[in-house]
Design a protein around this motif. Structure first.
Motif, PDB file in Angstrom:
ATOM      1  N   SER A  16       0.851  -1.195   0.000  1.00 20.18           N
ATOM      2  CA  SER A  16       0.000   0.000   0.000  1.00 20.18           C
ATOM      3  C   SER A  16       0.881   1.236   0.000  1.00 20.18           C
ATOM      4  O   SER A  16       1.852   1.329   0.757  1.00 20.18           O
ATOM      5  CB  SER A  16      -0.936   0.009   1.212  1.00 20.18           C
ATOM      6  OG  SER A  16      -0.199  -0.023   2.421  1.00 20.18           O
ATOM      7  N   SER A  18       1.491   5.307   0.460  1.00 19.18           N
ATOM      8  CA  SER A  18       1.081   6.524   1.145  1.00 19.18           C
ATOM      9  C   SER A  18       2.060   7.621   0.740  1.00 19.18           C
ATOM     10  O   SER A  18       3.127   7.331   0.187  1.00 19.18           O
ATOM     11  CB  SER A  18       1.101   6.329   2.669  1.00 19.18           C
ATOM     12  OG  SER A  18       0.254   5.269   3.049  1.00 19.18           O
ATOM     13  N   SER A  22       5.902   3.407   1.159  1.00 17.61           N
ATOM     14  CA  SER A  22       5.038   2.269   0.855  1.00 17.61           C
ATOM     15  C   SER A  22       5.118   1.294   2.023  1.00 17.61           C
ATOM     16  O   SER A  22       6.179   1.114   2.624  1.00 17.61           O
ATOM     17  CB  SER A  22       5.482   1.563  -0.429  1.00 17.61           C
ATOM     18  OG  SER A  22       5.182   2.326  -1.572  1.00 17.61           O
ATOM     19  N   THR A  23       3.985   0.693   2.351  1.00 17.46           N
ATOM     20  CA  THR A  23       3.945  -0.317   3.401  1.00 17.46           C
ATOM     21  C   THR A  23       3.854  -1.694   2.756  1.00 17.46           C
ATOM     22  O   THR A  23       2.966  -1.950   1.942  1.00 17.46           O
ATOM     23  CB  THR A  23       2.759  -0.097   4.339  1.00 17.46           C
ATOM     24  OG1 THR A  23       2.888   1.177   4.980  1.00 17.46           O
ATOM     25  CG2 THR A  23       2.689  -1.184   5.404  1.00 17.46           C
ATOM     26  N   THR A  52       7.270  -2.969  11.707  1.00 16.53           N
ATOM     27  CA  THR A  52       6.404  -1.975  12.337  1.00 16.53           C
ATOM     28  C   THR A  52       5.135  -2.589  12.932  1.00 16.53           C
ATOM     29  O   THR A  52       4.467  -1.948  13.750  1.00 16.53           O
ATOM     30  CB  THR A  52       5.983  -0.892  11.329  1.00 16.53           C
ATOM     31  OG1 THR A  52       5.251  -1.496  10.243  1.00 16.53           O
ATOM     32  CG2 THR A  52       7.198  -0.174  10.760  1.00 16.53           C
ATOM     33  N   ARG A  53       4.835  -3.837  12.546  1.00 17.36           N
ATOM     34  CA  ARG A  53       3.588  -4.474  13.013  1.00 17.36           C
ATOM     35  C   ARG A  53       3.677  -5.955  12.687  1.00 17.36           C
ATOM     36  O   ARG A  53       4.380  -6.359  11.747  1.00 17.36           O
ATOM     37  CB  ARG A  53       2.394  -3.825  12.302  1.00 17.36           C
ATOM     38  CG  ARG A  53       1.023  -4.395  12.650  1.00 17.36           C
ATOM     39  CD  ARG A  53      -0.038  -3.633  11.868  1.00 17.36           C
ATOM     40  NE  ARG A  53      -1.333  -4.270  11.907  1.00 17.36           N
ATOM     41  CZ  ARG A  53      -2.375  -3.918  11.136  1.00 17.36           C
ATOM     42  NH1 ARG A  53      -2.236  -2.935  10.270  1.00 17.36           N
ATOM     43  NH2 ARG A  53      -3.526  -4.554  11.239  1.00 17.36           N
ATOM     44  N   TYR A  60       4.867  -6.322   8.869  1.00 18.50           N
ATOM     45  CA  TYR A  60       4.666  -5.072   8.137  1.00 18.50           C
ATOM     46  C   TYR A  60       5.966  -4.268   8.152  1.00 18.50           C
ATOM     47  O   TYR A  60       6.644  -4.172   9.187  1.00 18.50           O
ATOM     48  CB  TYR A  60       3.561  -4.248   8.798  1.00 18.50           C
ATOM     49  CG  TYR A  60       2.159  -4.788   8.616  1.00 18.50           C
ATOM     50  CD1 TYR A  60       1.190  -4.056   7.918  1.00 18.50           C
ATOM     51  CD2 TYR A  60       1.788  -6.027   9.135  1.00 18.50           C
ATOM     52  CE1 TYR A  60      -0.099  -4.546   7.759  1.00 18.50           C
ATOM     53  CE2 TYR A  60       0.508  -6.527   8.981  1.00 18.50           C
ATOM     54  CZ  TYR A  60      -0.437  -5.776   8.289  1.00 18.50           C
ATOM     55  OH  TYR A  60      -1.716  -6.270   8.146  1.00 18.50           O
ATOM     56  N   ASP A  62       7.694  -0.444   6.531  1.00 14.53           N
ATOM     57  CA  ASP A  62       7.558   0.809   5.788  1.00 14.53           C
ATOM     58  C   ASP A  62       8.834   1.066   5.015  1.00 14.53           C
ATOM     59  O   ASP A  62       9.935   1.042   5.584  1.00 14.53           O
ATOM     60  CB  ASP A  62       7.287   1.986   6.732  1.00 14.53           C
ATOM     61  CG  ASP A  62       5.889   1.943   7.337  1.00 14.53           C
ATOM     62  OD1 ASP A  62       5.003   1.313   6.724  1.00 14.53           O
ATOM     63  OD2 ASP A  62       5.698   2.530   8.415  1.00 14.53           O
TER      64      ASP A  62
END
Length: 206
Positions: A16, A18, A22-23, A52-53, A60, A62
């Protein structure tokens, strides 16, 4: 730091975009996320990213614009496979060579040769990076520590045994694929130091 010994293959679940980053959501084998923590470093195709997650075995990451500019990560899409290596710990065996996870440039696969029991991949790199590429020297390609074979102009090759093909995404490599390149830091330091002393290595003719 990383060792250049790829620990396995993971798959991209989602990407995704942003503003400014991008993630990436990447799914790992279940036994490879044990003890992972938020903030941990993981090399994805050789690029050091921060967790990050976590959702079960999906992690996840970034990737900032500079990372996307310098690496092939911006080309990833759901379903793609990537090499991964978790950060080295004190006491780990260094089976390859020490890597920072900071990508210098990208290279393109220009030829694939398949002699008996191994595969030879030929790569083409931007001209300015050829000064650091020597026969029998170290290089990291998509996070894998490899030994350079032949060098011709701005092209070089590596020879891969069946185990490397099995354990990495090189087993599915195709001509035209882009890969991440991390130059060996010791080689870069020596070449740059000699250049400052007036012993510059000429760029090979293309």
């Amino acid at each position: 730091m990383f060792t250049g010994i790829v620990q396995g293959i993971a798959s991209v679940d989602d990407v995704s975009a942003s503003p400014g980053l991008s993630t990436l959501v990447i799914r790992f084998p279940n036994d490879k996320v044990e003890g992972i923590t938020i903030g941990a470093s993981v090399a994805i195709n050789g690029a050091c990213l921060t967790v990050t997650r976590q959702e079960n075995n999906a992690l996840y990451f970034d990737a900032m614009q500079e990372t996307l500019r310098l690496t092939t990560l911006g080309n990833l899409k759901p379903g793609d496979e990537v090499n991964f290596e978790r950060a080295a710990r004190i006491g780990d065996e260094i089976g390859g060579h020490l890597l920072s996870g900071h990508i210098h440039t990208a290279a393109r696969i220009v030829d694939i040769q398949r002699p008996e029991n191994n595969v030879t991949l030929w790569f083409e790199v931007p001209k300015e990076w050829t000064r650091y590429i020597f026969p029998k020297g170290y290089i990291a390609i998509n996070g894998a520590s490899l030994t350079i074979g032949e060098v011709t102009g701005n092209r070089f090759n590596v020879h891969l045994i069946p185990e490397t093909l099995r354990a990495t995404i090189f087993g599915k490599a195709r001509e035209g694929d882009l890969v991440n390149i991390e130059i060996d830091s010791q080689t870069q330091t020596i070449v740059d130091t000699l250049a400052r002393l007036g012993y510059d290595r000429p760029t090979p003719a293309l």
